[in-house]
Design an enzyme around this catalytic site. Structure first.
Site, short mmCIF file in Angstrom:
data_model
loop_
_atom_site.label_atom_id
_atom_site.label_comp_id
_atom_site.label_asym_id
_atom_site.label_seq_id
_atom_site.Cartn_x
_atom_site.Cartn_y
_atom_site.Cartn_z
N VAL A 149 6.90 -38.29 88.18
CA VAL A 149 6.17 -38.39 89.46
C VAL A 149 5.62 -39.43 89.86
CG1 VAL A 149 3.77 -36.85 89.87
CG2 VAL A 149 5.19 -36.96 87.95
N CYS A 150 6.19 -39.71 90.72
CA CYS A 150 5.77 -41.03 92.37
C CYS A 150 4.39 -41.32 91.67
CB CYS A 150 5.84 -41.13 93.24
SG CYS A 150 5.69 -42.10 94.27
N PHE A 151 3.06 -41.03 91.95
CA PHE A 151 1.74 -41.42 92.02
C PHE A 151 1.29 -41.56 90.33
CE2 PHE A 151 2.65 -40.17 96.30
CZ PHE A 151 1.43 -40.74 97.12
#
Length: 278
Positions: A149-151
Site C-alpha cells: 500500500v503506497c500510503f
C-alpha cells in the site's frame, strides 16, 4: 526575477488508461521540445487502483475485490506501490532533467517539485512538512517497503501533517525528462483500500490497517472545515505557482494531441499485456 511560464492542464475525470497515456504523451512532447514544462491536475472515472511499474500483481492484488468495488485498474509507468484513486486530486509534473531549477538526484528533485504541494497544503491552512529520514535505519526502511500500500509509510521527502502522510508521489525519468505524479487525498475509505490487497492472514491485514491509521491521513480529517475538490484545485494551483516560482498558463489539447493520447491509451495502457505483465 521574471517568472517562467509553464502550461497548466486540468483534464478532469478520465479513464485510467487515458490518464497514464496523457502523462506519457506530455513527457514525450516535452522531450521533443514541442511544449514547455507542464503541471497537470486530473481525476478518475471510474475510481481506480493503480500499481507501480515493478509490482507483482499476482502476489499482491485481490482482483475479486477490485471488481466487487467497480474499480478501474492500470499499471503506472512510475515505480511505487498500490494507490486507490478515489476521493483525491491527482497531479503530474513534467519538466526536463536539465532544467536549471531541477537537482540531479531523484530525491532532491522530489523535494523541489513537492514545494508546490507543500504550499498547497499551507494554502488550505494545514501545517505540512517534509518527512526526511533522520537515521540510517530510517533510510534503509524506505528502500525496502514492507507493504503493497503506497500510503503505508512516508518515503523520502514525502509530505506529512502531524506526522502522517498526506500526499504520495512517484517519479520516472525518460528521454531526459522527469515525470512526477501523485495523489493528494481529500478523503479515504480505508476498508475499501485494504480490501484490494492480498495478505498472509486476516490478522496481518488487521494489524496493517491499524498501523495505517497512524501513518496516513486525508485532508478532510485534518482541515478545520471540509475542503471541496474545487477548493483543492485552487489551493494547489496557487501552491505550485508559489512553490516553484512559476506562472501557470491554462492549456487545452488540440484534436491531434487528443487523438495521439487516445491511441496510446488504447494500444498500451488499456492492454492486458501492459497491465498484467508481472
Amino acid at each position: 526575477m521574471e517568472k517562467e511560464t509553464w502550461r497548466f492542464i486540468d483534464s478532469g475525470n478520465e479513464s485510467p488508461a487515458f490518464n497514464m497515456a496523457l502523462d506519457e504523451a506530455l513527457l514525450y512532447w516535452h522531450s521533443q521540445k514541442k511544449i514547455p514544462p507542464v503541471i497537470r491536475f486530473y481525476g478518475w472515472n471510474p475510481a481506480t487502483l493503480s500499481v507501480g511499474y515493478f509490482q507483482n500483481i499476482k502476489k499482491e492484488i485481490n482482483f475479486d475485490a477490485v471488481h466487487k468495488h467497480g474499480l478501474g485498474f492500470v499499471r503506472r509507468p512510475t515505480g511505487g506501490r498500490g494507490v486507490l484513486h478515489d476521493k483525491e486530486l491527482t497531479y503530474s509534473v513534467i519538466v526536463s532533467e536539465d532544467h536549471p531549477e531541477m537537482p540531479a538526484t531523484v530525491t532532491e528533485a522530489y523535494r523541489v517539485i513537492s514545494e508546490g504541494i507543500l504550499q498547497g497544503f499551507r494554502n488550505l491552512g494545514l501545517d505540512a512538512n517534509f518527512a526526511i529520514p533522520r537515521t540510517e535505519k530510517e533510510k534503509e526502511s524506505l528502500k525496502n517497503p514492507r507493504s503493497s500500500v503506497c500510503f503505508d509509510a512516508p518515503s523520502w521527502y514525502e509530505l506529512v501533517v502531524e506526522g502522517r502522510k498526506v500526499a504520495g508521489s512517484a517519479q520516472t525519468r525518460q528521454k531526459g525528462v522527469i515525470l512526477q505524479h501523485g495523489s493528494i487525498l481529500l478523503d479515504i475509505d480505508e476498508d475499501k483500500l485494504f480490501d484490494l490487497f492480498l495478505y498472509p492472514s486476516d490478522r496481518v491485514r488487521e494489524r496493517m490497517q491499524r498501523n495505517f491509521k497512524n501513518k496516513a491521513v486525508a485532508i478532510n480529517a485534518l482541515a478545520p472545515k471540509r475542503v471541496t475538490m474545487d477548493e483543492a484545485r485552487i489551493a494547489f494551483k496557487a501552491g505550485f505557482e508559489e512553490g516553484l516560482n512559476i506562472h501557470l498558463e491554462p492549456y487545452t489539447l488540440t484534436s491531434e494531441e487528443l487523438a495521439f493520447v487516445n491511441e496510446l491509451a488504447e494500444t498500451k495502457y488499456a492492454s492486458d499485456e501492459w497491465n498484467y505483465k508481472r
